[in-house]
Design a protein around this motif. Sequence first.
Motif, PDB file in Angstrom:
ATOM      1  N   PRO A 151       0.839  -1.196   0.000  1.00 27.47           N
ATOM      2  CA  PRO A 151       0.000   0.000   0.000  1.00 27.47           C
ATOM      3  C   PRO A 151       0.881   1.257   0.000  1.00 27.47           C
ATOM      4  CG  PRO A 151      -0.317  -1.273   2.034  1.00 27.47           C
ATOM      5  CD  PRO A 151       0.732  -1.953   1.233  1.00 27.47           C
ATOM      6  N   LEU A 152       0.506   2.228  -0.838  1.00 32.80           N
ATOM      7  CA  LEU A 152       1.248   3.487  -0.925  1.00 32.80           C
ATOM      8  C   LEU A 152       0.482   4.642  -0.304  1.00 32.80           C
ATOM      9  CD1 LEU A 152       2.536   3.166  -4.619  1.00 32.80           C
ATOM     10  CD2 LEU A 152       3.753   2.593  -2.509  1.00 32.80           C
ATOM     11  N   GLY A 153      -0.724   4.383   0.197  1.00 27.26           N
ATOM     12  CA  GLY A 153      -1.571   5.441   0.754  1.00 27.26           C
ATOM     13  C   GLY A 153      -2.414   6.084  -0.328  1.00 27.26           C
ATOM     14  N   GLN A 154      -3.448   6.782   0.074  1.00 29.06           N
ATOM     15  CA  GLN A 154      -4.360   7.494  -0.836  1.00 29.06           C
ATOM     16  C   GLN A 154      -4.901   6.582  -1.932  1.00 29.06           C
ATOM     17  OE1 GLN A 154      -2.038  10.883  -2.110  1.00 29.06           O
ATOM     18  NE2 GLN A 154      -2.546  12.014  -0.252  1.00 29.06           N
ATOM     19  N   GLU A 155      -5.320   5.354  -1.553  1.00 30.19           N
ATOM     20  CA  GLU A 155      -5.930   4.385  -2.469  1.00 30.19           C
ATOM     21  C   GLU A 155      -4.997   3.977  -3.617  1.00 30.19           C
ATOM     22  OE1 GLU A 155     -10.559   4.863  -2.622  1.00 30.19           O
ATOM     23  OE2 GLU A 155      -9.684   6.850  -2.951  1.00 30.19           O
ATOM     24  N   LYS A 156      -3.680   3.939  -3.349  1.00 23.10           N
ATOM     25  CA  LYS A 156      -2.689   3.512  -4.335  1.00 23.10           C
ATOM     26  C   LYS A 156      -1.938   2.294  -3.802  1.00 23.10           C
ATOM     27  CE  LYS A 156       0.145   6.742  -5.630  1.00 23.10           C
ATOM     28  NZ  LYS A 156       0.881   7.944  -6.043  1.00 23.10           N
ATOM     29  N   TYR A 157      -1.620   1.355  -4.734  1.00 24.97           N
ATOM     30  CA  TYR A 157      -0.929   0.121  -4.378  1.00 24.97           C
ATOM     31  C   TYR A 157       0.140  -0.186  -5.419  1.00 24.97           C
ATOM     32  CZ  TYR A 157      -4.893  -0.341  -1.305  1.00 24.97           C
ATOM     33  OH  TYR A 157      -5.840  -0.096  -0.346  1.00 24.97           O
ATOM     34  N   GLU A 158       1.243  -0.741  -4.938  1.00 29.32           N
ATOM     35  CA  GLU A 158       2.332  -1.134  -5.811  1.00 29.32           C
ATOM     36  C   GLU A 158       2.389  -2.659  -5.856  1.00 29.32           C
ATOM     37  OE1 GLU A 158       6.597   0.616  -5.721  1.00 29.32           O
ATOM     38  OE2 GLU A 158       6.622  -1.207  -4.457  1.00 29.32           O
ATOM     39  N   ILE A 159       2.436  -3.201  -7.055  1.00 31.98           N
ATOM     40  CA  ILE A 159       2.581  -4.642  -7.256  1.00 31.98           C
ATOM     41  C   ILE A 159       3.977  -4.856  -7.846  1.00 31.98           C
ATOM     42  CG2 ILE A 159       1.638  -6.711  -8.357  1.00 31.98           C
ATOM     43  CD1 ILE A 159      -0.390  -5.218  -6.528  1.00 31.98           C
ATOM     44  N   SER A 160       4.790  -5.684  -7.168  1.00 33.02           N
ATOM     45  CA  SER A 160       6.156  -5.953  -7.631  1.00 33.02           C
ATOM     46  C   SER A 160       6.163  -7.182  -8.524  1.00 33.02           C
ATOM     47  CB  SER A 160       7.092  -6.180  -6.444  1.00 33.02           C
ATOM     48  OG  SER A 160       7.158  -5.015  -5.661  1.00 33.02           O
ATOM     49  N   MET A 161       6.725  -7.035  -9.715  1.00 38.08           N
ATOM     50  CA  MET A 161       6.822  -8.122 -10.673  1.00 38.08           C
ATOM     51  C   MET A 161       8.124  -8.900 -10.452  1.00 38.08           C
ATOM     52  SD  MET A 161       3.981  -7.608 -12.094  1.00 38.08           S
ATOM     53  CE  MET A 161       4.017  -8.760 -13.455  1.00 38.08           C
ATOM     54  N   PRO A 162       8.185 -10.156 -10.914  1.00 34.95           N
ATOM     55  CA  PRO A 162       9.400 -10.957 -10.720  1.00 34.95           C
ATOM     56  C   PRO A 162      10.652 -10.334 -11.340  1.00 34.95           C
ATOM     57  CG  PRO A 162       7.574 -12.361 -11.387  1.00 34.95           C
ATOM     58  CD  PRO A 162       7.097 -10.941 -11.503  1.00 34.95           C
ATOM     59  N   ASP A 163      10.497  -9.538 -12.417  1.00 39.24           N
ATOM     60  CA  ASP A 163      11.658  -8.922 -13.079  1.00 39.24           C
ATOM     61  C   ASP A 163      12.088  -7.614 -12.413  1.00 39.24           C
ATOM     62  OD1 ASP A 163       9.652  -7.180 -13.847  1.00 39.24           O
ATOM     63  OD2 ASP A 163       9.874  -7.529 -16.002  1.00 39.24           O
ATOM     64  N   GLY A 164      11.433  -7.258 -11.290  1.00 41.67           N
ATOM     65  CA  GLY A 164      11.798  -6.039 -10.567  1.00 41.67           C
ATOM     66  C   GLY A 164      10.959  -4.823 -10.928  1.00 41.67           C
ATOM     67  N   LYS A 165      10.199  -4.890 -11.999  1.00 43.78           N
ATOM     68  CA  LYS A 165       9.342  -3.757 -12.384  1.00 43.78           C
ATOM     69  C   LYS A 165       8.208  -3.612 -11.378  1.00 43.78           C
ATOM     70  CE  LYS A 165      10.221  -3.618 -17.333  1.00 43.78           C
ATOM     71  NZ  LYS A 165      11.350  -4.501 -17.418  1.00 43.78           N
ATOM     72  N   LYS A 166       7.717  -2.395 -11.240  1.00 41.32           N
ATOM     73  CA  LYS A 166       6.631  -2.088 -10.306  1.00 41.32           C
ATOM     74  C   LYS A 166       5.433  -1.557 -11.091  1.00 41.32           C
ATOM     75  CE  LYS A 166       9.680  -2.374  -6.871  1.00 41.32           C
ATOM     76  NZ  LYS A 166       9.904  -3.602  -6.204  1.00 41.32           N
ATOM     77  N   ASN A 167       4.258  -2.090 -10.803  1.00 37.74           N
ATOM     78  CA  ASN A 167       3.016  -1.614 -11.385  1.00 37.74           C
ATOM     79  C   ASN A 167       2.228  -0.903 -10.295  1.00 37.74           C
ATOM     80  OD1 ASN A 167       3.783  -2.850 -13.771  1.00 37.74           O
ATOM     81  ND2 ASN A 167       2.589  -4.684 -13.381  1.00 37.74           N
ATOM     82  N   ILE A 168       1.633   0.229 -10.634  1.00 40.54           N
ATOM     83  CA  ILE A 168       0.896   1.044  -9.669  1.00 40.54           C
ATOM     84  C   ILE A 168      -0.599   1.019 -10.021  1.00 40.54           C
ATOM     85  CG2 ILE A 168       0.638   3.331  -8.621  1.00 40.54           C
ATOM     86  CD1 ILE A 168       3.405   2.057  -8.143  1.00 40.54           C
ATOM     87  N   TYR A 169      -1.418   0.712  -9.015  1.00 43.44           N
ATOM     88  CA  TYR A 169      -2.874   0.675  -9.181  1.00 43.44           C
ATOM     89  C   TYR A 169      -3.481   1.759  -8.307  1.00 43.44           C
ATOM     90  CZ  TYR A 169      -2.243  -3.766 -11.578  1.00 43.44           C
ATOM     91  OH  TYR A 169      -1.879  -4.734 -12.474  1.00 43.44           O
ATOM     92  N   ARG A 170      -4.310   2.639  -8.921  1.00 45.17           N
ATOM     93  CA  ARG A 170      -4.966   3.739  -8.210  1.00 45.17           C
ATOM     94  C   ARG A 170      -6.477   3.502  -8.194  1.00 45.17           C
ATOM     95  NH1 ARG A 170      -1.294   5.793 -11.714  1.00 45.17           N
ATOM     96  NH2 ARG A 170       0.474   6.903 -10.815  1.00 45.17           N
TER      97      ARG A 170
END
Length: 195
Positions: A151-170
């Motif tokens: 959780p990143l706060g303010q209804e935002k979440y980070e999903i970590s991928m196996p290759d190290g990339k990060k996806n952000i969901y708002r």
Amino acid sequence: MNKMILLKTLFCFLLPLVAGAQSFKYEVLFNNKVVGDIKVNQRVNGTNRSVTLESRVKIKLIASISVDTDIANEYEGNVLVKAKAVRLGNDSKETTTQKQANDYKVVRQGKAATLPEAKIIYAVTDLYITEPKTAKFVYSETLGKLLPVRPLGQEKYEISMPDGKKNIYRYSGGKLAEAEVNHVIGKAIFRRVEG
């Protein structure tokens, strides 16, 4: 009078069917251009539910890249019991997931593996339906792996991928408003347009 009773009875019968279905549509943007869409449908029947996702994306770079993804999940008592993800296009892949007694059997590109998880409650497709407020991990139906959720706060979440990339969901009001997904070819934005 009989027509009114019939209409009331029909309404009472159809209301749960309508209430048990949800649909969402997202446009996919790459370099600020719409290059496809994602459609997500959820059907609920008592404690069971099914979720489907259809993604159709076509990007023109030097050559045209098409990625069509179909995912179908089935849940019993809020636990994932079966998932099938098929990705067609330049890099075709298929992954199936089946709940067993105390773990999951995952078959990806013909290779079987065991995921030592007793219950999967939240999958990536669920990110399109509801905010992952209490999720620590999310199951990737296409990769056959658990991905950490932060959780990143303010209804935002980070999903970590196996290759190290990060996806952000708002999220907005518990529904996904926008996702920022990092691919090998660059960043794509998924933006809700319906649902």
